[in-house]
Design an enzyme around this catalytic site. Structure first.
Site, PDB file in Angstrom:
ATOM      1  N   SER A  37      24.568  36.306   4.089  1.00 53.55           N
ATOM      2  CA  SER A  37      24.338  35.325   5.153  1.00 53.55           C
ATOM      3  C   SER A  37      24.648  33.892   4.746  1.00 53.55           C
ATOM      4  O   SER A  37      24.786  33.021   5.601  1.00 53.55           O
ATOM      5  CB  SER A  37      22.889  35.410   5.654  1.00 53.55           C
ATOM      6  OG  SER A  37      21.974  35.179   4.596  1.00 53.55           O
ATOM      7  N   ASP A 308      16.341  26.677   7.381  1.00 50.59           N
ATOM      8  CA  ASP A 308      15.227  27.584   7.634  1.00 50.59           C
ATOM      9  C   ASP A 308      14.608  27.916   6.280  1.00 50.59           C
ATOM     10  O   ASP A 308      14.835  27.198   5.307  1.00 50.59           O
ATOM     11  CB  ASP A 308      15.669  28.834   8.421  1.00 50.59           C
ATOM     12  CG  ASP A 308      16.776  29.626   7.728  1.00 50.59           C
ATOM     13  OD1 ASP A 308      16.921  29.501   6.490  1.00 50.59           O
ATOM     14  OD2 ASP A 308      17.505  30.365   8.413  1.00 50.59           O
ATOM     15  N   HIS A 311      18.029  29.320   4.128  1.00 53.05           N
ATOM     16  CA  HIS A 311      19.392  28.805   4.138  1.00 53.05           C
ATOM     17  C   HIS A 311      19.460  27.278   4.111  1.00 53.05           C
ATOM     18  O   HIS A 311      18.656  26.615   4.767  1.00 53.05           O
ATOM     19  CB  HIS A 311      20.136  29.335   5.371  1.00 53.05           C
ATOM     20  CG  HIS A 311      20.156  30.829   5.457  1.00 53.05           C
ATOM     21  ND1 HIS A 311      19.212  31.538   6.178  1.00 53.05           N
ATOM     22  CD2 HIS A 311      20.985  31.746   4.901  1.00 53.05           C
ATOM     23  CE1 HIS A 311      19.471  32.832   6.063  1.00 53.05           C
ATOM     24  NE2 HIS A 311      20.541  32.986   5.296  1.00 53.05           N
TER      25      HIS A 311
END
Length: 339
Positions: A37, A308, A311
């Site tokens: 991600s 977040d 990340h």
């Protein structure tokens, strides 16, 4: 999952992303990205998974002001390099890439496709999700492996992956180290035992992984003739940013002409928050938990290291990319391996 749709999304990303130099000519014909991600630009949008970011407030500071699937408020580090996610395993990504090669041959012929494949740059960004979003929250894995044994499993997968990628024609390959995963807001919240400091026992796992990564990479270089395999260290610059956030940020120059002399004043606007992310409380929110009704989301993400609880923000990604320029230059231009 719609296989054709996913394949075309991956092929479009792979076949069209290139590095450009000042005169507009590509340094390499293509950049192929494999990973989790950290570098996902939206491939998960079409998957039935909660690990996606195609909704607000993700993307609120992106150039389009809309969510794209990037797990950040704006650009990723890879966006700065060239102006995928954990739910798609690396070997599955490799199968998509094989299909992509076949589509490329159909479009431009075998000779041209071979030229692009051999001249392209390849980037592998993986491992963070395997630990932070898998091993450390998965009691089954923890009963089977110690974190260091799990690291060995991932290293074997890396060793096999690079050999398979090489067999498919890749010659210029960059791979990132693990970041300081013990400093991620989620990890501190879950394992910090009411401390606001990085969990160094978990950071030690990342450091051990990175040492193994260096050794394995050296063995691969010896084994694979003609390969240029470069390690991108993201651990140290991100760790320094997290423990000293106010030392980094945007710099502004203001000039005043006084008595025919140019006086330049440097104002430094650094980060002020590294313990929590911008979204919601910043302690646990990620993916669907970070949404437009999350209470407490910050107004200015450029002051935060994390978007977040996992990340980085766009501002952090920009700083990381600046640190990676020497390694990227080595991958694209020279025959020297830089660590």
């Amino acid at each position: 999952m719609d296989y054709l749709s996913s394949l075309m999304t991956v092929c479009f990303l792979f076949a069209t992303v290139v590095f450009y130099i000042t005169n507009g000519e590509p340094v390499v014909p293509a950049l192929f990205i494999f990973g989790d991600s950290i570098v996902d630009v939206g491939n998960n949008n079409k998957l039935h998974t909660v690990v996606k970011a195609d909704f607000f407030p993700y993307g609120r500071d992106f150039v389009t002001k809309n969510p794209t699937g990037r797990m950040s408020n704006g650009k990723l580090a890879i966006d700065y390099a060239c102006d995928f996610s954990h739910v798609i395993p690396l070997m599955n990504q490799l199968e998509f890439y094989k299909d992509c090669q076949e589509e490329l041959v159909k479009l431009i012929g075998k000779e041209n496709a071979t030229s692009i494949i051999s001249g392209a740059a390849y980037l592998l960004v993986d491992g963070s999700g395997d630990f932070a979003q898998n091993y450390f929250i998965n009691p089954i894995l923890q009963n089977i492996y110690t974190p260091y044994q799990f690291s060995d499993v991932l290293m074997q997968e890396y060793y096999n992956f690079i050999q398979n990628l090489y067999a498919l024609g890749a010659r210029k390959i960059g791979v990132t180290t693990l970041p300081p995963i013990g400093c991620m807001p989620f990890i501190i919240t879950k394992f910090g035992y009411h401390s606001n400091k990085c969990v160094e026992t978990i950071n030690n796992v990342a450091l051990d992984f990175n040492k193994k990564l260096n050794l394995t990479t050296e063995n691969l270089i010896k084994k694979l003739p003609g390969v240029k395999l470069v390690i991108f260290d993201i651990y140290q610059p991100l760790y320094e940013l997290i423990i000293r956030p106010s030392d980094y940020g945007t710099k502004y120059n203001y000039s005043l002409l006084i008595n025919l002399f140019l006086c330049v004043k440097l104002i430094h606007a650094g980060f002020f928050e590294a313990r929590k992310g911008c979204c919601g409380t910043g302690l646990l929110e990620v993916a669907t938990l970070c949404n437009k009704i999350s209470i407490g989301t910050c107004a200015d993400a450029s002051k935060y290291v994390f978007w977040d609880s996992f990340h980085p923000t766009e501002a952090t990604n920009k700083i990381l990319m600046d640190h990676l320029i020497p390694a990227a230059t080595s991958l694209l231009y020279s025959n020297q391996t830089v660590r």
